[in-house]
Design a protein around this motif. Structure first.
Motif, PDB file in Angstrom:
ATOM      1  N   HIS A 104      11.010   0.429 -13.402  1.00  0.00           N
ATOM      2  CA  HIS A 104      10.634   1.226 -12.217  1.00  0.00           C
ATOM      3  C   HIS A 104      10.427   0.360 -11.259  1.00  0.00           C
ATOM      4  O   HIS A 104       9.652   0.545 -10.191  1.00  0.00           O
ATOM      5  N   GLN A 105      11.122  -0.759 -11.137  1.00  0.00           N
ATOM      6  CA  GLN A 105      11.098  -1.566 -10.016  1.00  0.00           C
ATOM      7  C   GLN A 105      12.829  -2.111  -9.689  1.00  0.00           C
ATOM      8  O   GLN A 105      13.236  -2.733 -10.629  1.00  0.00           O
ATOM      9  N   ASP A 106      12.841  -2.517  -8.499  1.00  0.00           N
ATOM     10  CA  ASP A 106      14.446  -3.146  -8.291  1.00  0.00           C
ATOM     11  C   ASP A 106      14.040  -4.269  -7.323  1.00  0.00           C
ATOM     12  O   ASP A 106      14.219  -4.272  -6.167  1.00  0.00           O
ATOM     13  N   TRP A 107      13.729  -5.425  -7.845  1.00  0.00           N
ATOM     14  CA  TRP A 107      13.209  -6.541  -7.158  1.00  0.00           C
ATOM     15  C   TRP A 107      14.460  -7.136  -6.194  1.00  0.00           C
ATOM     16  O   TRP A 107      14.016  -7.797  -5.456  1.00  0.00           O
ATOM     17  N   ILE A 108      15.565  -7.019  -6.646  1.00  0.00           N
ATOM     18  CA  ILE A 108      16.754  -7.611  -5.934  1.00  0.00           C
ATOM     19  C   ILE A 108      16.662  -6.853  -4.465  1.00  0.00           C
ATOM     20  O   ILE A 108      16.702  -7.383  -3.276  1.00  0.00           O
ATOM     21  N   LYS A 159       0.794  -1.250  -0.058  1.00  0.00           N
ATOM     22  CA  LYS A 159       0.081   0.092  -0.002  1.00  0.00           C
ATOM     23  C   LYS A 159       0.961   1.425  -0.030  1.00  0.00           C
ATOM     24  O   LYS A 159       0.675   2.359  -0.843  1.00  0.00           O
ATOM     25  N   ARG A 160       1.982   1.349   0.646  1.00  0.00           N
ATOM     26  CA  ARG A 160       2.715   2.366   0.969  1.00  0.00           C
ATOM     27  C   ARG A 160       3.660   2.613  -0.345  1.00  0.00           C
ATOM     28  O   ARG A 160       3.877   3.439  -0.877  1.00  0.00           O
ATOM     29  N   LEU A 161       3.994   1.322  -0.928  1.00  0.00           N
ATOM     30  CA  LEU A 161       4.923   1.478  -2.048  1.00  0.00           C
ATOM     31  C   LEU A 161       4.301   1.921  -3.149  1.00  0.00           C
ATOM     32  O   LEU A 161       4.778   3.034  -4.020  1.00  0.00           O
ATOM     33  N   ARG A 162       2.833   1.441  -3.307  1.00  0.00           N
ATOM     34  CA  ARG A 162       2.033   2.242  -4.408  1.00  0.00           C
ATOM     35  C   ARG A 162       2.011   3.799  -4.202  1.00  0.00           C
ATOM     36  O   ARG A 162       1.789   4.471  -5.259  1.00  0.00           O
ATOM     37  N   GLN A 163       1.960   4.129  -2.960  1.00  0.00           N
ATOM     38  CA  GLN A 163       1.696   5.375  -2.808  1.00  0.00           C
ATOM     39  C   GLN A 163       3.030   6.554  -3.156  1.00  0.00           C
ATOM     40  O   GLN A 163       2.896   7.253  -3.815  1.00  0.00           O
ATOM     41  N   ASP A 164       4.157   5.703  -2.580  1.00  0.00           N
ATOM     42  CA  ASP A 164       5.434   6.600  -2.708  1.00  0.00           C
ATOM     43  C   ASP A 164       6.141   6.529  -3.897  1.00  0.00           C
ATOM     44  O   ASP A 164       6.790   7.138  -4.567  1.00  0.00           O
ATOM     45  N   HIS A 165       5.761   4.945  -4.642  1.00  0.00           N
ATOM     46  CA  HIS A 165       6.084   4.945  -6.001  1.00  0.00           C
ATOM     47  C   HIS A 165       5.371   4.596  -7.190  1.00  0.00           C
ATOM     48  O   HIS A 165       5.065   3.523  -7.301  1.00  0.00           O
TER      49      HIS A 165
END
Ligand SMILES: Cc1cc2nc3c(=O)[nH]c(=O)nc-3n(C[C@H](O)[C@H](O)[C@H](O)COP(=O)(O)OP(=O)(O)OC[C@H]3O[C@@H](n4cnc5c(N)ncnc54)[C@H](O)[C@@H]3O)c2cc1C
Length: 429
Positions: A400-404, A73-79
């Protein structure tokens, strides 16, 4: 002599890639009854620890995440441009459930909490947050929670796994932890030991008995025994339970360094069971050339080292990974996409790819590079229009993602594969 080529194969969907995103996409498509062809090499799956991460560390702050749903939820708001923003929690749960159900049916059951990450011991003795855990590792999650007296065992000569190291790292918070190093007489004592060889040897009763006999003298007060994840390739749960019965305490696996037996297990499960779902698989084949018919369908030439088979597909899902998978290529001119020459979102120039220190907690800009899509997972041009109406992308190739850093490898691959297949199927039923 000139090779005769087979008749073209017509399908509704061609999945390019056989890593976790490609496998998940082919699985979800097959479950929807979509005629699917899939090609690709094994991908990063062979390196897999077997743990299915969803979201374990927040980017930037490096905060450890116990509740992935709150974290997302936070991730979607911030990124807002993160690909997790393209899928709902419900889709992610459905994707993970379908994948783990498939693996359960293939003999590799998974465990986990509905709303929390589980904590798992790593091969270096640290604790990792992850979402789904092979059932063979679950007794370790419980032992870590209760801090029950526990024996960690390694095999002399098997590299990359030291019981002593794990115990010395964990001992301050888990005092009743002990370590033992055992010999396996049937293995070659002189040279290094090979995990795959030991794993296959444990599929027979004599191998298991020998292992149990070697562990028993070290057991002491231990209420559980942790071993490297080498308990067979097939029927691991059966092997684990049989060992537990011989020892009189539960046994659990601890993930090993890559490449890992857990990766071989996943690869063999997919290789054996995807065709039974109706997926027309061309594993260890790649796509050599792509063109397009007037009606918009793609024509793909696939083969091992040269084109052998032609596939005509109404839709294509690109799951070719990043640099390791070869979906992206980095050169002097920048980063390119290797098959369709799609636009790649990337830092302005090579000088901006990396920060000065490798372990900079903010991460490196190159690790956010990738293919940008619209909300239906179709790669887009610089002005946001789909490059092709019937081309989709999923997995680590997405921008737009850094899964590591965020510990979200499998979760991101599987969730975006689900979103892409659902988008394709609902807009073009
Ligand atoms: C060392 C390591 C450890 C990891 N550990 C974990 C872990 O503990 N937990 C976790 O959740 N995740 C882990 N992962 C991450 C996870 O494995 C990846 O996130 C995930 O596999 C990414 O999947 P992908 O399908 O997008 O890409 P990849 O796995 O890279 O797959 C790309 C696929 O595209 C194919 N391809 C490329 N070009 C072509 C072409 N021209 N024609 C046909 N096919 C093509 C490749 O052959 C390959 O099959 C780990 C990864 C690595 C490397």
């Amino acid at each position: 002599m000139e090779k005769t080529k087979t008749e073209p194969i017509e399908c509704r969907l061609m999945v390019i890639g056989a890593g976790m995103a490609g496998m998940a996409a082919a699985l979800f498509a097959a479950r929807r009854g979509i005629a699917t062809v899939q090609a690709g090499l094994t991908g990063e799956t062979l390196y897999a620890s077997g743990l299915f991460d969803l979201y374990g560390v927040s980017p930037g702050t490096r905060m450890l995440i116990d509740d992935p749903w709150q974290g997302l939820k936070r991730l979607r708001q911030d990124h807002p441009r993160h690909p997790f923003g393209l899928v709902s929690d419900h889709q992610i749960r459905s994707a993970m459930d379908l994948l783990t159900r498939f693996l359960d049916e293939a003999g590799h059951p998974y465990r986990g909490y509905p709303d929390q990450n589980a904590r798992v011991i790593t091969p270096v003795g640290t604790i990792k947050r992850t979402f789904r855990v092979p059932a063979t590792m679950w007794a370790g999650v419980t032992a870590l929670e209760t801090k029950a007296p526990c024996l960690i065992v390694d095999v002399k000569g098997l590299r990359g796994f030291s019981a002593k190291q794990i115990v010395s790292t964990l001992k301050p918070s888990w005092p009743d932890l002990t370590a033992a190093s055992i010999d396996l007489p049937r293995e070659n004592r002189m040279g290094p030991k090979y995990a795959e060889h030991i794993a296959r040897g444990l599929e027979v009763e004599a191998g298991r008995r020998e292992l149990a006999e070697a562990i028993a003298p070290h057991l002491g007060q231990a209420k559980a025994v942790g071993l490297p994840a080498i308990l067979a390739i097939h029927g691991t749960e059966t092997v684990r339970k049989a060992l537990g019965q011989m020892l009189g305490v539960p046994v659990f696996e601890i993930p090993t360094m890559p490449p890992a037996i857990s990766g071989i297990r996943l690869k063999e499960a997919f290789d054996a069971h995807m065709p039974a779902l109706g997926v027309n698989t061309f594993y260890q084949h790649t796509v050599h050339a792509i063109s397009r018919l007037k009606d918009g369908r793609f024509v793909l030439e696939i083969g091992r080292t040269e084109p052998e088979t032609t596939v005509v597909a109404e839709h294509v899902l690109l799951a070719t990974g990043r640099f390791l998978g070869k979906g992206l290529v980095a050169g002097r001119q920048g980063i390119g996409e290797s098959l369709f020459d799609l636009p790649v979102s990337q830092p302005e120039n090579r000088g901006c790819w990396h920060r000065e220190t490798f372990l900079d907690p903010r991460g490196h800009a190159i690790n956010l590079a990738g293919v940008e899509t619209d909300d239906r997972f179709r790669p887009v041009t610089a002005d946001g229009r789909p490059v092709y109406d019937n081309l989709y992308a999923a997995g680590s190739i997405l921008a737009h993602q850094d899964w590591i850093r965020t510990k979200s490898g499998t979760g991101l691959a599987v969730a975006t594969a689900y979103g892409a297949i659902e988008a394709m199927d609902s807009f073009h039923p």
